[in-house]
Each structure stands twice: as structure tokens, then as C-alpha cells.
Scaffold this motif. Structure first.
Motif, mmCIF file in Angstrom:
data_model
loop_
_atom_site.group_PDB
_atom_site.id
_atom_site.type_symbol
_atom_site.label_atom_id
_atom_site.label_comp_id
_atom_site.label_asym_id
_atom_site.label_seq_id
_atom_site.Cartn_x
_atom_site.Cartn_y
_atom_site.Cartn_z
ATOM 1 N N HIS A 124 0.846 -1.201 0.000
ATOM 2 C CA HIS A 124 0.000 0.000 0.000
ATOM 3 C C HIS A 124 0.879 1.249 0.000
ATOM 4 N N VAL A 125 1.781 1.313 -0.966
ATOM 5 C CA VAL A 125 2.684 2.468 -1.049
ATOM 6 C C VAL A 125 1.892 3.749 -1.309
ATOM 7 N N LEU A 126 0.901 3.677 -2.186
ATOM 8 C CA LEU A 126 0.145 4.886 -2.523
ATOM 9 C C LEU A 126 -0.656 5.431 -1.342
ATOM 10 N N PRO A 127 -1.422 4.607 -0.586
ATOM 11 C CA PRO A 127 -2.090 5.140 0.607
ATOM 12 C C PRO A 127 -1.110 5.689 1.641
ATOM 13 N N ALA A 128 0.046 5.019 1.823
ATOM 14 C CA ALA A 128 1.044 5.530 2.761
ATOM 15 C C ALA A 128 1.602 6.877 2.290
ATOM 16 N N SER A 129 1.799 7.007 0.975
ATOM 17 C CA SER A 129 2.258 8.290 0.421
ATOM 18 C C SER A 129 1.203 9.368 0.622
ATOM 19 N N GLN A 130 -0.071 9.002 0.429
ATOM 20 C CA GLN A 130 -1.155 9.950 0.661
ATOM 21 C C GLN A 130 -1.177 10.415 2.113
ATOM 22 N N MET A 131 -0.896 9.499 3.051
ATOM 23 C CA MET A 131 -0.872 9.853 4.457
ATOM 24 C C MET A 131 0.203 10.895 4.748
ATOM 25 N N VAL A 132 1.400 10.672 4.202
ATOM 26 C CA VAL A 132 2.496 11.611 4.418
ATOM 27 C C VAL A 132 2.152 12.986 3.852
ATOM 28 N N VAL A 133 1.610 13.000 2.643
ATOM 29 C CA VAL A 133 1.242 14.271 2.010
ATOM 30 C C VAL A 133 0.141 14.968 2.801
ATOM 31 N N ALA A 134 -0.851 14.197 3.275
ATOM 32 C CA ALA A 134 -1.936 14.778 4.065
ATOM 33 C C ALA A 134 -1.415 15.348 5.386
ATOM 34 N N ASP A 135 -0.451 14.649 6.006
ATOM 35 C CA ASP A 135 0.105 15.108 7.279
ATOM 36 C C ASP A 135 0.930 16.382 7.123
ATOM 37 N N LEU A 136 1.682 16.497 6.035
ATOM 38 C CA LEU A 136 2.649 17.587 5.896
ATOM 39 C C LEU A 136 2.135 18.776 5.098
ATOM 40 N N SER A 137 0.998 18.654 4.437
ATOM 41 C CA SER A 137 0.462 19.773 3.659
ATOM 42 C C SER A 137 -0.531 20.573 4.492
#
Length: 416
Positions: A124-137
């Protein structure tokens, strides 16, 4: 300093805006690479399955297994990301991808093709990437930041399809799978080098609260409680209901391209590249500008309205030229719908639960991949391709009317 009885949580890499931006860009690279490897394996698995004696029915079983596995794994993986941080989540996902391709490289029996799909529970690389982007944006820029991951998807689609075809033709399926395994290992190194342990800006909480909060990844109650937050259940229901008809068309597209449009593999590759270019333009140059000017509720209505018209057009299309014209509004509505619903859902829950929520969102896509082949196959065989488009039209019109009524009632209540 923290008061007695409280613990503070340090958030490495999430303090300064330049550092946050750097991490987000690294995540974009990791996501683009992951999509590249996924599309690369699409040039391996079907041909290897054919060599091992799979017919269409058994290949369908193989795809259904992936859908079910990721459906079950999505929420658990999201909660794992919330509990153990971005680096651990992305490391697990990339490691699972390495194992996935290594098992594919040594697959020499039909059973091995099923076994090599088991690691998809963690992929689930894409959901994990979405999490990072959501946290830092920033919240007001979240939809734009998430849409850029769609741009990465377009890049990976084009690069993976092109590279996979060339490597398979020149060096064979085994070499191609090993190449993808090495590429996934490189993604893992990027994660370990650049991604901070956690990307969440957590507020101080008391020791009692820390003790009461369950640390179990498999705690279903902790996952389902997110549905109790205001606005989550209606938005999640809209994501499933409105997304199902378009999802059916997506999972049936390979059959439609082969049987309805009579496309050869080379022609299908060109068409997929065209899809990728359209998605890159929309995700990179259109969605960000719209989210900066209009509210998310307005854009959600727009995406569902356009999707209903796309369904009507699909019902009456006759040739590839019609499809190429329809692809533009289709990719726009799909991209806008997914970005806006993901953004709305992550804003509706605390920052400590964004990973779990995005895991649930990923499970919606897995659900569509699980149900879609059966439902789409039944409709296509019994009623033709027009039935899929007409159902999309009717369902999306109904959802559009529902959301419009909700919005009008909310506006009247605010005026009173």
C-alpha cells in the motif's frame, strides 16, 4: 516544557516548511517509482499466466484474490501507519513489493502465481504516500497536494507500460520481474534515507489517554469508530456508491478493448499511454487550480455531474475515436472525485487517524476490483457495453440530486 502527567511527541521532519516540502517531493518520487513497477508487472503476469496454462476464468480468480487481499489489508495497514509512523509503513510496503517481484521471478507453477500475490496485503505504497502528504500539507492546500500524486500515477503508468514491454520482449519475464524487485529495493532505500519516523504533528496528551488508546493494529473498533465523526459516513457512502459504476468500466476495460474495439496489444499500449498523458495534464495543471478557487463540496458535485454525462456517452460510443474523446471528461471526473473525497475524509478525522482513513479509502478501490469483474462481466455478456454506461448515468444522477438537496438544506439552515 510539558506539564506533569503529559507526554509530548516529537515529529522529526515535520517542523519547518522547507523540510516538509522536501519530504513531500521525495514521496512523489517514491510513488511514481512504485506505480512504474506495478505497471511493469502488467507486462509479465498475463503472459506468464498463459504459459502456465491459465484460462480467462482462472486469471479472473487471480485478480479477485488480489482485490480481496488488499480489501482486508487496507484498513489494517492504515492503522499500522498511524501507530508506527510513515517510515515504518512505507518500509513495510516497499519490502512487500520486493518480495512480490522475487516470487514472481521464480514462479514456475500455477500455484506460485497465487502465492506471489500474498504480499499484496502489505503493498500500500500509494495510501502511505497519501498519508504523508496529508500530514505535511496545509489543510487548504491538501487537495492540490494529493492531486500531484495522481500526476505521479500518470508518469508511472507511461514509464512502466513502456519499460515493461521492452524488457519482456528483449529479456523475458524473469528478468523483468527481477528488474522490478531491484527498483523496489531502491524505493526502500529512499524511504530509509529521507522519510522521517513520523510525519504527524501530535498534540500533547495525558498518560491516561496514552494508556487507554489501543495499540493493536487489528482493533476493528478503532478502525470503525472513524465512521462516527461528523460527515464521514455520508461522504464514505458517496465514495462507494458513485465510484462503483465507473469502477466497473475500469476493471472491464481490458475485455472491452479486446472484444468491443478489437485492439491489438500494440494499439492498446498506445491507448494506455494516451490515458496516462491525459491524467498527467489534469492532475498536474487543472485540479490544483480548481481546488484553489472553489469549495470542495462544489467540486464534488461537479465531478459527479460530469461522471453521469460520461456514463451516458459510454452507453452510445461506437469506436475508439469516441472513447478517446470521452477519456478527457472521464479522467477529469475520476481524478477530481478521488482527490476531493480523500481530502474531505482526512479533514473529518484527527491527524492521528489519517492513515487509517486513507487505508479505508484504499479498501474502496479494492472492493471495486473485487466486485467489478463479476458485476461487469454479467452486464457485458447479458446486456452489452451500453448497460455499464447507463447504470453509471442513473446512479451518478441520483447521487448528484442527493448531494444538491443536502447542500440546499444546509444553506437554508445557515440563513435561518
Amino acid at each position: 516544557m510539558s506539564r506533569k502527567g503529559e507526554t509530548t511527541v516529537e515529529t522529526p521532519g515535520a517542523g519547518q516548511q522547507p523540510e516538509r516540502t522536501k519530504v513531500i517531493y521525495i514521496v512523489y518520487i517514491i510513488a511514481a517509482l512504485d506505480i512504474t513497477w506495478m505497471f511493469l508487472q502488467f507486462s509479465v503476469t498475463p503472459y506468464l499466466a498463459k504459459k502456465l496454462g491459465f484460462d480467462t476464468l482462472w486469471f479472473g480468480y487471480l485478480q479477485t484474490m488480489v482485490g480481496i487481499t488488499q480489501l482486508l489489508g487496507g484498513p489494517m495497514f492504515g492503522r499500522f501507519a498511524d501507530l508506527f509512523g510513515a517510515r515504518a509503513a512505507l518500509s513495510l510496503a516497499c519490502s512487500a513489493t520486493v518480495v512480490f517481484f522475487l516470487l514472481l521471478a521464480i514462479a514456475d507453477h500455477p500455484a506460485m502465481l497465487f502465492i506471489h500475490k500474498i504480499p499484496t496485503v502489505f503493498m500500500h505504497v500509494l495510501p502511505a504516500s497519501q498519508m504523508v502528504v496529508a500530514d505535511l500539507s496545509e489543510p487548504e492546500k491538501r487537495a492540490d497536494a494529493l492531486s500531484k500524486l495522481g500526476l505521479c500515477f500518470g508518469v508511472g503508468m507511461i514509464a512502466g507500460s513502456t519499460l515493461g514491454g521492452q524488457l519482456s520482449m528483449r529479456y523475458g519475464e524473469t528478468f523483468t520481474a527481477c528488474f522490478a524487485a531491484v527498483g523496489s529495493a531502491f524505493s526502500l532505500l529512499l524511504v530509509l534515507k529521507f522519510i522521517p519516523k513520523t510525519t504527524k504533528a501530535q498534540a500533547p496528551r495525558t498518560n491516561a489517554e496514552s494508556e487507554n488508546k489501543s495499540k493493536s493494529v487489528f482493533n476493528v473498533g478503532e478502525i470503525t469508530r472513524l465512521m462516527k465523526f461528523p460527515g464521514v459516513t455520508p461522504t464514505f457512502a458517496v465514495k462507494i456508491v458513485a465510484g462503483l459504476p465507473s469502477g466497473i468500466f475500469q476493471v472491464m476495460f481490458s475485455i472491452i478493448a479486446l472484444e468491443f474495439f478489437k485492439l491489438q496489444p500494440e494499439e492498446n499500449g498506445y491507448l494506455m499511454a494516451y490515458f496516462g498523458v491525459v491524467q498527467m495534464v489534469i492532475q498536474g495543471g487543472v485540479i490544483g487550480r480548481l481546488t484553489a478557487r472553489y469549495s470542495e463540496s462544489s467540486l464534488l458535485l461537479l465531478s459527479i455531474g460530469v461522471s453521469s454525462l460520461v456514463g451516458l456517452a459510454q452507453a452510445y460510443m461506437q469506436n475508439v475515436f469516441h472513447l478517446c474523446v470521452i477519456v478527457v471528461p472521464m479522467m477529469f471526473s475520476l481524478s477530481m472525485f478521488n482527490v476531493i473525497t480523500d481530502s474531505m475524509l482526512t479533514k473529518s478525522v484527527p491527524s492521528s487517524d489519517t492513515g487509517t482513513m486513507l487505508g479505508l479509502c484504499a479498501s474502496v478501490q479494492s472492493l471495486l476490483r473485487t466486485v467489478g469483474p463479476t458485476a461487469g462481466g454479467f452486464l457485458y455478456v447479458n446486456y452489452g457495453i451500453s448497460s455499464i454506461g447507463l447504470i453509471q448515468f442513473v446512479v451518478n444522477v441520483a447521487v448528484f440530486v442527493y448531494l444538491l438537496q443536502r447542500r440546499l438544506k444546509k444553506t437554508d439552515a445557515q440563513k435561518k
